[in-house]
Motif scaffolding. Structure first.
Motif, short mmCIF file in Angstrom:
data_model
loop_
_atom_site.label_atom_id
_atom_site.label_comp_id
_atom_site.label_asym_id
_atom_site.label_seq_id
_atom_site.Cartn_x
_atom_site.Cartn_y
_atom_site.Cartn_z
N LYS A 209 -6.12 8.73 1.35
CA LYS A 209 -5.25 9.85 1.71
C LYS A 209 -4.35 9.42 2.85
O LYS A 209 -4.75 9.42 4.03
N CYS A 210 -3.11 9.05 2.52
CA CYS A 210 -2.18 8.51 3.51
C CYS A 210 -1.88 9.49 4.63
O CYS A 210 -1.57 9.07 5.76
N SER A 211 -1.98 10.79 4.37
CA SER A 211 -1.66 11.78 5.39
C SER A 211 -2.61 11.69 6.58
O SER A 211 -2.29 12.17 7.67
N LEU A 212 -3.77 11.05 6.40
CA LEU A 212 -4.71 10.91 7.51
C LEU A 212 -4.15 10.00 8.60
O LEU A 212 -4.63 10.02 9.74
N SER A 215 2.42 11.03 10.37
CA SER A 215 3.73 11.01 9.72
C SER A 215 4.70 10.04 10.36
O SER A 215 5.91 10.12 10.14
N SER A 216 4.22 9.12 11.17
CA SER A 216 5.11 8.17 11.83
C SER A 216 5.68 7.18 10.82
O SER A 216 5.17 7.01 9.71
N THR A 222 2.87 1.59 6.16
CA THR A 222 1.56 0.99 5.91
C THR A 222 0.90 1.57 4.68
O THR A 222 0.18 0.88 3.97
N CYS A 223 1.13 2.85 4.42
CA CYS A 223 0.43 3.54 3.33
C CYS A 223 1.44 4.29 2.48
O CYS A 223 2.19 5.14 2.99
N ASN A 224 1.48 3.99 1.19
CA ASN A 224 2.45 4.58 0.28
C ASN A 224 1.71 5.16 -0.92
O ASN A 224 1.24 4.44 -1.80
#
Length: 579
Positions: A209-212, A215-216, A222-224
Motif C-alpha cells: 500500500k503505497c499510501s503508507l 504523499s511526498s 519509490t512506490c508506484n
C-alpha cells in the motif's frame, strides 16, 4: 522359404528391439543445458522499487523442466558487481555429485563476481522442487525459482488432471539482505531483528500500500501502485477442467496458509512423494516445502476468484498475498466481486498440526523405513546469546561456518580447518523446561560436525522450546540436503525418549526433505546415511540459519570421487588452484 521367412522375421524383431533400446538410452541420457546470468536489477514486485537479484532478468528465475533421469547443466555467471553467489538445488539429492549441492561453506566456495560456475546433476526422481541462493541471506533478495521433474515418457501419475501449473509463494522485504544481516550480527543493544515482511508475493507479485509512505515526491518515486510489475498474478483456468497446482514456499520467515476462494484442494504430492489424497480448504505450507494439489474449476465461470496467502504462526501484520484465479474467458485482471478470504487464525496451531498428521505415503508407493535406528540425535531448538550476540542454538551450541568448505577439508584431510569435537546428541531432558526461557541463556559457538557411519540409520528428534521472550515459541521448517527422510511423527510438549518412539508411524510415513517443527512440540524423522558427501541440515528461515540454527552431517567421505577444482578457491582450498 519358411526358414528364410522365419530368419527375416527374427532379424526384423531384433532390429526393432535395438531401435527401441537405442531410443530408451537416448531418452535416459538426455542433457538439458541452461545458461544463466545473475545480476542486480531495480524491480517493483510489490509496487515498491528495490534492488533485486534476478536470473536472466527475472525473479522468480526460469523454471527448470525435466524428465526423471535427465542430466541438468546450469552454467551460472555471477554478474553481481561486488557479491558472491551460490545456488542450492533444493530437493535434488545430488547422488554422486555432492559438489553440485550449491551450499557455500559446506560443498563449495562461492562463485566470485565476474566468474562463471557450472552446476551439473541428475534429477533422479519425479516431483516438485526448488532452487535458491545459499550464500548469506540472498534468497530474500529474489534469487530463487522452481524445478519441475516429470515421470519418464510413457509413465503416468496415480492421479489424473488436465493441466499442470506452478506457483511459488514468498515473503518480501524492502530492506536488503545486507541491512538485515548487519542488524542480526550486531551485538546487543544494537541487535535488530528483521521484523515482519512488508508483503507476500505469489509467483513474484504482490501489492504494497503505497499510501503508507505518504504523499511526498520521494514516496511517489519509490512506490508506484500502477506499475505493471505488481499487477496480481492471474492463474487462468478453463471451466470444468482439473488442474495439478504445484504450490511451493520459499519464504524467508513466514509460515503461510494458501487457499483459493470457494474451491477445495486435494493434496496428492509432497516434496516429490505421493500422498494418500486428502482434502483441504487451507493448505499450510512452510519455507522449503512443495506440494501438488488437484483443484477442479467447478464454480460459477462468469466471475474470477481470489487466491490468497496469509501469515500463520506469527502475529499477522503483513497484508495477505493476492492472486486471481481467472476463469476463461473472463479478463485476467477482472477483480473478483468479493472480499478476499481472511484465512485461518494466525495462532491456531491445531489445524496446522492436524495437516502434518494427515500427510501419509500413498498406498502402492510406500517405502518402508528401517524398523530401528543405529543412532539417535535429539536437537533442542533454543534462542540464546553468545558473547553479547543474539543466536539460535541446538543443544546449547550455535553453528558457525568455517572458511574452508567441509567437503574439501574432509576429502583433502584438512581437519585442522574446523573443530574435531563431537557435537552433543542430546540435552538435559529430565530437568529442562521447554515452556520457559532458558535459565542460562549463554551458549557456545562451534563449527564441529556429525560424522555418521556410512549406511547407518539415523533418527533425528527436533524439540522446540520457548524463545528468550516469555510465552513465545516459533515454527521452524527444517531442511535436509542430500536426502529424503521418513517423517515418523509429531507431538506436543516435551518428547519422551522412552515412550514416544512407540507412537512412531512405521507403516506408511511420508518421505520429505523439509518438515515443520511446531511451537512447543517435537518432530521425529529417520534417514539412512547412504549418500557419500557432506550435507547441511538447518532451519529454512534465513535469519535463523544465519544466526546458527543448523548442523552438518558427513557420511562416506572416502567414497566421494575426485573434487572439481571449480569448487575451490577459498580458505585453505586455494592451495589446490594452479595459476
Amino acid at each position: 522359404m519358411a526358414p528364410l521367412l522365419q530368419s527375416t522375421q527374427y532379424l526384423l524383431i531384433l532390429f526393432c528391439f535395438f531401435v527401441f533400446l537405442s531410443a530408451s538410452l537416448v531418452a535416459e541420457s538426455r542433457t538439458l543445458f541452461y545458461k544463466w546470468e545473475v545480476k542486480y536489477e531495480i524491480r517493483s514486485p510489490d509496487c515498491f522499487k528495490k534492488l533485486t537479484i534476478t536470473i536472466n532478468g527475472g525473479s522468480p528465475g526460469p523454471t527448470i523442466y525435466a524428465h526423471q533421469g535427465d542430466n541438468v547443466i546450469v552454467e551460472l555467471k555471477n554478474s553481481l558487481a561486488s557479491e558472491n553467489v551460490a545456488v542450492h538445488w533444493h530437493g535434488i539429492r545430488q547422488i554422486g555429485t555432492p559438489w553440485s549441492d550449491g551450499t557455500e561453506g559446506v560443498t563449495q566456495c562461492p562463485v566470485l563476481p565476474g566468474e562463471t560456475f557450472k552446476y551439473q546433476f541428475v534429477v533422479d526422481r519425479a516431483g516438485t522442487y526448488l532452487y535458491h541462493a545459499h550464500y548469506g541471506m540472498q534468497r530474500q533478495d529474489g534469487l530463487y525459482g522452481s524445478i519441475v521433474v516429470w515421470l519418464p515418457e510413457g509413465q503416468s501419475e496415480p492421479f489424473s488432471y488436465d493441466h499442470d501449473r506452478n506457483l511459488i509463494l514468498t515473503d518480501w522485504y524492502h530492506k536488503s539482505s545486507h541491512e538485515h544481516a548487519t542488524g542480526l550480527a550486531t551485538p546487543d543493544p544494537g541487535f535488530q531483528w528483521v521484523g515482519e515482511p512488508d508483503s507476500l508475493l505469489i509467483q513474484g507479485r504482490g501489492r504494497f500500500k503505497c499510501s503508507l509512505l505518504g504523499s511526498s515526491g520521494l514516496a511517489s518515486a519509490t512506490c508506484n501502485s500502477s506499475s505493471p510489475q505488481c499487477v496480481a498474478y492471474p492463474l487462468t483456468v478453463v471451466p470444468g477442467k482439473t488442474y495439478r497446482l504445484r504450490v511451493s514456499s520459499l519464504t524467508s520467515l513466514s509460515a503461510l496458509s494458501f487457499q483459493i476462494e470457494s474451491h477445495t484442494m486435494t493434496v496428492v504430492e509432497a516434496d516429490g512423494h505421493y500422498v494418500e489424497p486428502f482434502q483441504v480448504n487451507n493448505l499450510f505450507i512452510y519455507s522449503g516445502e512443495t506440494y501438488s494439489v488437484l483443484i477442479k474449476a467447478d464454480q460459477d465461470p462468469s466471475r474470477n476468484y481470489w487466491a490468497t496467502t496469509n501469515v500463520v504462526s506469527r502475529p499477522r501484520t503483513t497484508p495477505p498475498g493476492l492472486a486471481i484465479f481467472n476463469y476463461y474467458p473472463n479478463h485476467r485482471r477482472k477483480l473478483p466481486p468479493t472480499t478476499p478470504p481472511a484465512g485461518p487464525a494466525w495462532n491456531d496451531v491445531a489445524p496446522r498440526l492436524a495437516q502434518s498428521h494427515a500427510i501419509k505415503a500413498r498406498q502402492g508407493f510406500i517405502h518402508p523405513p528401517p524398523k530401528i535406528a543405529d543412532k539417535v540425535i535429539v536437537l533442542l531448538n533454543t534462542q540464546n546469546t553468545v558473547k553479547g550476540r543474539r543466536r539460535w542454538s541446538l543443544n546449547n551450541v550455535s553453528f558457525n561456518m568455517p572458511h574452508t568448505p567441509y567437503l574439501i577439508a574432509l576429502k583433502h584431510n584438512l581437519l585442522h580447518t574446523f573443530s574435531q569435537a563431537k557435537p552433543p546428541t542430546g540435552y538435559d531432558f529430565k530437568n529442562y523446561d521447554i515452556f520457559n526461557p532458558a535459565p542460562n541463556q549463554e551458549a557456545t559457538e562451534s563449527d564441529a560436525i556429525f560424522r555418521l557411519e556410512f549406511k547407518s540409520t539415523v533418527d533425528i528428534i527436533l524439540q522446540n522450546a520457548n524463545m528468550m521472550s516469555p510465552n513465545s515459541s516459533d515454527t521452524h521448517p527444517w531442511h535436509l540436503h542430500g536426502h529424503d527422510f521418513w517423517v515418523l511423527g509429531y507431538g506436543e510438549g516435551k518428547f519422551d525418549i522412552y515412550r514416544d518412539p512407540s507412537k512412531y508411524n512405521l507403516e506408511n510415513p511420508i518421505m520429505k526433505n523439509t518438515v515443520a517443527l511446531h511451537p512447543y512440540g517435537w518432530t521425529a524423522l529417520r534417514f539412512v546415511a547412504d549418500n557419500p558427501g557432506v550435507w547441511a541440515f538447518h532451519c529454512h528461515i534465513d535469519a535463523h540459519f544465519f544466526m546458527g540454527m543448523g548442523v552438518v552431517f558427513e557420511e562416506g567421505i572416502d567414497q566421494v570421487g575426485n573434487l572439481p577444482t571449480s569448487i575451490m578457491g577459498c580458505g585453505e582450498s586455494k592451495r589446490f588452484l594452479r595459476p
